[in-house]
Design a protein around this motif. Structure first.
Motif, PDB file in Angstrom:
ATOM      1  N   PHE A  48       0.827  -1.209   0.000  1.00 26.42           N
ATOM      2  CA  PHE A  48       0.000   0.000   0.000  1.00 26.42           C
ATOM      3  C   PHE A  48       0.862   1.261   0.000  1.00 26.42           C
ATOM      4  CE2 PHE A  48      -2.010   3.394   2.508  1.00 26.42           C
ATOM      5  CZ  PHE A  48      -3.132   3.645   1.720  1.00 26.42           C
ATOM      6  N   HIS A  49       1.863   1.301   0.879  1.00 23.85           N
ATOM      7  CA  HIS A  49       2.663   2.512   1.031  1.00 23.85           C
ATOM      8  C   HIS A  49       3.645   2.719  -0.115  1.00 23.85           C
ATOM      9  CE1 HIS A  49       1.105   3.790   4.853  1.00 23.85           C
ATOM     10  NE2 HIS A  49       1.385   2.636   5.432  1.00 23.85           N
ATOM     11  N   THR A  50       3.940   1.671  -0.870  1.00 28.40           N
ATOM     12  CA  THR A  50       4.903   1.802  -1.971  1.00 28.40           C
ATOM     13  C   THR A  50       4.222   1.863  -3.339  1.00 28.40           C
ATOM     14  OG1 THR A  50       5.181  -0.612  -2.062  1.00 28.40           O
ATOM     15  CG2 THR A  50       6.741   0.635  -0.701  1.00 28.40           C
ATOM     16  N   ALA A  51       2.905   1.942  -3.382  1.00 30.53           N
ATOM     17  CA  ALA A  51       2.181   1.878  -4.667  1.00 30.53           C
ATOM     18  C   ALA A  51       2.630   2.969  -5.634  1.00 30.53           C
ATOM     19  CB  ALA A  51       0.680   1.962  -4.422  1.00 30.53           C
ATOM     20  N   VAL A  52       2.733   4.205  -5.157  1.00 35.60           N
ATOM     21  CA  VAL A  52       3.092   5.318  -6.060  1.00 35.60           C
ATOM     22  C   VAL A  52       4.547   5.220  -6.514  1.00 35.60           C
ATOM     23  CG1 VAL A  52       3.353   7.819  -6.251  1.00 35.60           C
ATOM     24  CG2 VAL A  52       1.299   6.847  -5.195  1.00 35.60           C
ATOM     25  N   ARG A  54       6.417   2.665  -6.614  1.00 39.87           N
ATOM     26  CA  ARG A  54       6.583   1.435  -7.400  1.00 39.87           C
ATOM     27  C   ARG A  54       6.269   1.695  -8.871  1.00 39.87           C
ATOM     28  NH1 ARG A  54       4.238  -1.662  -4.295  1.00 39.87           N
ATOM     29  NH2 ARG A  54       2.104  -1.543  -5.062  1.00 39.87           N
ATOM     30  N   ARG A  55       5.234   2.481  -9.128  1.00 43.31           N
ATOM     31  CA  ARG A  55       4.873   2.778 -10.520  1.00 43.31           C
ATOM     32  C   ARG A  55       5.983   3.560 -11.223  1.00 43.31           C
ATOM     33  NH1 ARG A  55       1.132   7.494 -12.832  1.00 43.31           N
ATOM     34  NH2 ARG A  55       1.493   7.028 -15.028  1.00 43.31           N
ATOM     35  N   TYR A  56       6.569   4.536 -10.536  1.00 41.98           N
ATOM     36  CA  TYR A  56       7.590   5.363 -11.169  1.00 41.98           C
ATOM     37  C   TYR A  56       8.965   4.718 -11.148  1.00 41.98           C
ATOM     38  CZ  TYR A  56       4.206   9.097 -11.575  1.00 41.98           C
ATOM     39  OH  TYR A  56       3.109   9.848 -11.933  1.00 41.98           O
ATOM     40  N   GLY A  57       9.155   3.713 -10.313  1.00 40.68           N
ATOM     41  CA  GLY A  57      10.436   3.032 -10.236  1.00 40.68           C
ATOM     42  C   GLY A  57      11.424   3.770  -9.352  1.00 40.68           C
ATOM     43  N   PHE A  58      12.473   3.074  -8.955  1.00 45.68           N
ATOM     44  CA  PHE A  58      13.466   3.676  -8.068  1.00 45.68           C
ATOM     45  C   PHE A  58      14.368   4.593  -8.879  1.00 45.68           C
ATOM     46  CE2 PHE A  58      17.612   3.470  -5.764  1.00 45.68           C
ATOM     47  CZ  PHE A  58      17.202   4.183  -4.650  1.00 45.68           C
ATOM     48  N   ASN A  59      14.217   5.884  -8.671  1.00 50.04           N
ATOM     49  CA  ASN A  59      15.037   6.851  -9.384  1.00 50.04           C
ATOM     50  C   ASN A  59      14.935   8.214  -8.708  1.00 50.04           C
ATOM     51  OD1 ASN A  59      13.180   8.888 -10.989  1.00 50.04           O
ATOM     52  ND2 ASN A  59      12.198   6.878 -11.187  1.00 50.04           N
ATOM     53  N   GLY A  60      15.858   9.076  -9.069  1.00 44.70           N
ATOM     54  CA  GLY A  60      15.771  10.483  -8.720  1.00 44.70           C
ATOM     55  C   GLY A  60      15.487  11.252  -9.991  1.00 44.70           C
ATOM     56  N   THR A  61      14.349  11.909 -10.056  1.00 38.43           N
ATOM     57  CA  THR A  61      13.934  12.584 -11.281  1.00 38.43           C
ATOM     58  C   THR A  61      14.764  13.843 -11.512  1.00 38.43           C
ATOM     59  OG1 THR A  61      11.679  11.770 -11.013  1.00 38.43           O
ATOM     60  CG2 THR A  61      11.993  13.637 -12.490  1.00 38.43           C
ATOM     61  N   MET A 172      12.175   8.596  -4.127  1.00 36.76           N
ATOM     62  CA  MET A 172      11.022   8.301  -3.281  1.00 36.76           C
ATOM     63  C   MET A 172      10.947   6.813  -2.912  1.00 36.76           C
ATOM     64  SD  MET A 172       9.946  11.256  -2.736  1.00 36.76           S
ATOM     65  CE  MET A 172       8.581  10.716  -1.689  1.00 36.76           C
ATOM     66  N   LEU A 173      10.552   6.575  -1.641  1.00 39.20           N
ATOM     67  CA  LEU A 173      10.399   5.210  -1.128  1.00 39.20           C
ATOM     68  C   LEU A 173       8.973   4.892  -0.719  1.00 39.20           C
ATOM     69  CD1 LEU A 173      13.600   5.051   1.129  1.00 39.20           C
ATOM     70  CD2 LEU A 173      13.332   4.203  -1.227  1.00 39.20           C
ATOM     71  N   THR A 174       8.169   5.914  -0.452  1.00 37.31           N
ATOM     72  CA  THR A 174       6.769   5.697  -0.064  1.00 37.31           C
ATOM     73  C   THR A 174       5.904   6.806  -0.649  1.00 37.31           C
ATOM     74  OG1 THR A 174       6.642   7.058   1.953  1.00 37.31           O
ATOM     75  CG2 THR A 174       7.561   4.827   2.197  1.00 37.31           C
ATOM     76  N   GLY A 175       4.609   6.544  -0.626  1.00 40.18           N
ATOM     77  CA  GLY A 175       3.642   7.608  -0.810  1.00 40.18           C
ATOM     78  C   GLY A 175       3.364   8.229   0.549  1.00 40.18           C
ATOM     79  N   THR A 176       2.250   8.921   0.666  1.00 40.16           N
ATOM     80  CA  THR A 176       1.907   9.570   1.924  1.00 40.16           C
ATOM     81  C   THR A 176       1.613   8.542   3.005  1.00 40.16           C
ATOM     82  OG1 THR A 176       0.984  11.463   0.734  1.00 40.16           O
ATOM     83  CG2 THR A 176       0.331  11.189   3.039  1.00 40.16           C
TER      84      THR A 176
END
Length: 235
Positions: A48-52, A54-61, A172-176
């Motif tokens: 639940f906390h990683t849903a957002v 996870r979609r964008y993948g592990f990166n720094g934009t 990012m590692l979590t959503g809100t």
């Protein structure tokens, strides 16, 4: 389909593997990864906390997701990103750390990285002509009424509010996370990530990310080594 220009560690970097385990998806292959077993934090909570992120993948934009302008092509974007990356000297971020980012969590440099800030600003300026103009719906999703004057100007000039002087590098590692769960989540993330944050993080490539379909997950399309004039296509 959208593209984004980002930094992410190499496919074999321990941080990449730990982040894939946490988020539940490998940013290179796009494959799902079994969630970690963490005492006191269920797999459904993690999902639940990683849903957002996870979609964008592990990166720094560095340059936020954008649609290609009508007269631009993926081939030209790849060519110019390859050339650009060859002009940039690799560097290191001495230390990354888990931090609260509003009501969410991510990895940030323990001290601001002027080299990363300069890289992001340079990319935004060099590749802005590849970006299609924002639609009214995209502008509204940025919540323009909640932006500062500088952020509002950035949104209309560069397509994103948090660029140039407003840019902060974060992975990012979590959503809100709910306020009641913030302390527990912070402890879990520090315990989980700190073993792979002891060494400096090398910044030696620029990643072109691609969205799989409209609204789909992002994954690494190609990795462009800095200081070289070649690009390695990710299968």
């Amino acid at each position: 389909m959208r593209y984004a220009i980002c930094f992410t560690p190499s496919a074999s970097d321990p941080l990449t593997l730990v982040a894939a385990n946490w988020l539940g998806r490998n940013v290179y292959s796009g494959e799902m990864v079994d969630p970690p077993a963490i005492r006191g934090l269920g797999i459904h909570e993690i999902a639940f906390h990683t849903a957002v992120p996870r979609r964008y993948g592990f990166n720094g934009t560095l340059k936020a997701p954008f649609r290609l302008a009508e007269d631009m092509s993926e081939a030209a974007l790849l060519r110019d990103l390859m050339r650009f990356s060859g002009t940039v000297t690799p560097f290191e971020i001495p230390r990354m750390e888990v931090a609260r980012l509003g009501g969410a969590f991510g990895l940030v440099p323990s001290e601001p990285s002027q080299q990363m800030n300069f890289l992001a600003a340079s990319l935004i300026q060099a590749f802005d002509h590849y970006r299609a103009p924002l639609t009214e719906a995209e502008i509204e999703r940025s919540d323009p009424d909640g932006l500062s004057a500088a952020q509002f100007a950035n949104l209309h000039r560069w397509g994103h509010p948090h660029v140039m002087d407003e840019f902060r590098f974060q992975m990012m590692l979590t959503g809100t996370v709910s306020p009641a769960d913030l302390p527990r989540m912070e402890r879990v993330l520090r315990d989980f990530f700190e073993p792979v944050l002891a060494e400096p993080m090398p910044v030696s490539n620029i990643a072109l990310m691609m969205e799989e379909g409209t609204g789909g997950p992002f994954r690494v399309h190609s990795l462009h080594p800095m200081g070289k004039v070649s690009a390695r296509k990710i299968a």
